[in-house]
Design an enzyme around this catalytic site. Structure first.
Site, PDB file in Angstrom:
ATOM      1  CB  ILE A  67      -0.922   0.000   1.244  1.00  0.00           C
ATOM      2  CG1 ILE A  67      -1.959  -1.134   1.130  1.00  0.00           C
ATOM      3  CG2 ILE A  67      -1.607   1.341   1.439  1.00  0.00           C
ATOM      4  CD1 ILE A  67      -2.558  -1.549   2.444  1.00  0.00           C
ATOM      5  CB  CYS A  68       1.195   4.172   0.605  1.00  0.00           C
ATOM      6  SG  CYS A  68       1.608   5.936   0.615  1.00  0.00           S
ATOM      7  CB  THR A  69       5.983   4.304  -0.761  1.00  0.00           C
ATOM      8  OG1 THR A  69       5.847   4.526   0.646  1.00  0.00           O
ATOM      9  CG2 THR A  69       5.748   5.616  -1.482  1.00  0.00           C
TER      10      THR A  69
END
Lengths: 221, 221
Positions: free
Chosen positions: A98-100
């Site tokens: 998730i995200c980075t």
């Protein structure tokens, strides 16, 4: 269902808390916050918390989840973390970023040839780890599930719950969390936000994105 | 802008983390997690964390935010907490409640005559504290801003940021957090989820809702 959520210093709090708070509500799910130690660490905003399980004391996980945050860059060439992820991924049923977080999964060699997404500001880095970048909020490719920036962890977690536990379970969790989003503005993606706001945010995030790119190129190039 | 987010044992983690993580990104904002002490406490799921400021060591806040969770019921007749909220609210510019947090604001006498919302399962209790219940995700009435369940804290925080810092700031924060929601199901409210799932979730939450109602009736009735 043993779920392990990687946590680390300078993590973005929402990145791990929102999906963890949803995933753990699957019947039968047990969730550990996993890090090198269980001494206090702090989110990027300085909020102190603790992992609940050490990496070297963590049995085989059924689901491995990697969130993101400013502290993620330091993990991209951290052999202990990369080995942990690769070892767990070999036996896990689901691998989620998730995200980075997807960049770290990629650095561990886990997204080679997989369609994937991540936070919009770091999206171009996905190619460096051999992933096929897809401009979507949530991407499912076999047992890899990746989500875009920060709040996408909610959509991503609900999708994973549906895959692992069935649609009705995911719908129940969504109802509990009253996830009936009504953002006051339509500026949650670089395709939708006013151009000046996108440019300013991109400039602000540029140094951290470049630093991650440099680590990935050195490691994998 | 001094923001104080009330935290407490058995809080729902997403209730405080998601809005705090957004509100603090307003330029000039400083955010404290406020509780009776700064020793370790745990969320409803057992995740240990610490407040960053003691109630009795907390200067006047510009914004007071009260999230919710299973532990909220115990605060509804906790005089120390109720006095703290009433005292802060008298000088605060913005008073915000999320999920079941509005019930605690109400118990402190802060929603009398105000339109307000809260988590759908506890929504009927808003009348007990003299609020005017409104079936909306976010309700703004003068300087009181209330949000519905758990994830509504994101919409609520963005609305508050727009009110306090302007639309462009809120749009920038929304872009950073990539809040471009795409839930995989449309079951985030009791009006939209399948009836059987609503009934099951309502039954599951009934005991905690009834217990809160009993405390409020005893205290205010």
């Amino acid at each position: 269902m043993q779920i392990g959520m990687l946590v680390f210093p300078d993590i973005t709090a929402t990145d791990y808390v929102a999906p963890a708070d949803l995933l753990v509500r699957m019947p039968g799910a047990q969730l550990q916050l996993v890090w090198k130690h269980t001494d206090p660490i702090a989110t990027e905003l300085g909020w102190e918390f603790r992992a609940t399980r050490r990496m070297d004391d963590c049995g085989q996980l059924d689901m491995l989840v990697v969130p993101g945050g400013p502290g993620l860059g330091r993990l991209l060439d951290d052999e202990e973390v990369l080995r942990f992820l690769a070892r767990q991924a070999a036996g896990a049923q689901w691998i989620v970023g998730i995200c980075t977080g997807p960049l770290l999964l990629g650095a561990a060699g886990l997204l080679k040839g997989y369609a994937a997404t991540c936070h919009w500001a770091s999206h171009a880095l996905l190619e460096l780890v051999g992933a096929k970048p897809v401009d979507q909020r949530v991407v499912v490719d076999r047992n890899r599930v990746t989500g875009a920036g920060v709040t996408s962890g909610i959509d991503c977690a609900l999708r994973v719950i549906a895959l692992a536990g069935g649609d009705a379970v995911a719908q129940g969790v969504q109802l509990f969390a009253e996830y009936d989003p009504q953002p006051p503005f339509d500026s949650g993606s670089p395709h939708k936000a006013p151009a000046a706001i996108v440019a300013a945010m991109r400039a602000k995030m540029q140094p951290i994105v470049q630093a991650r790119g440099a680590i990935l190129r050195k490691r994998l190039g």
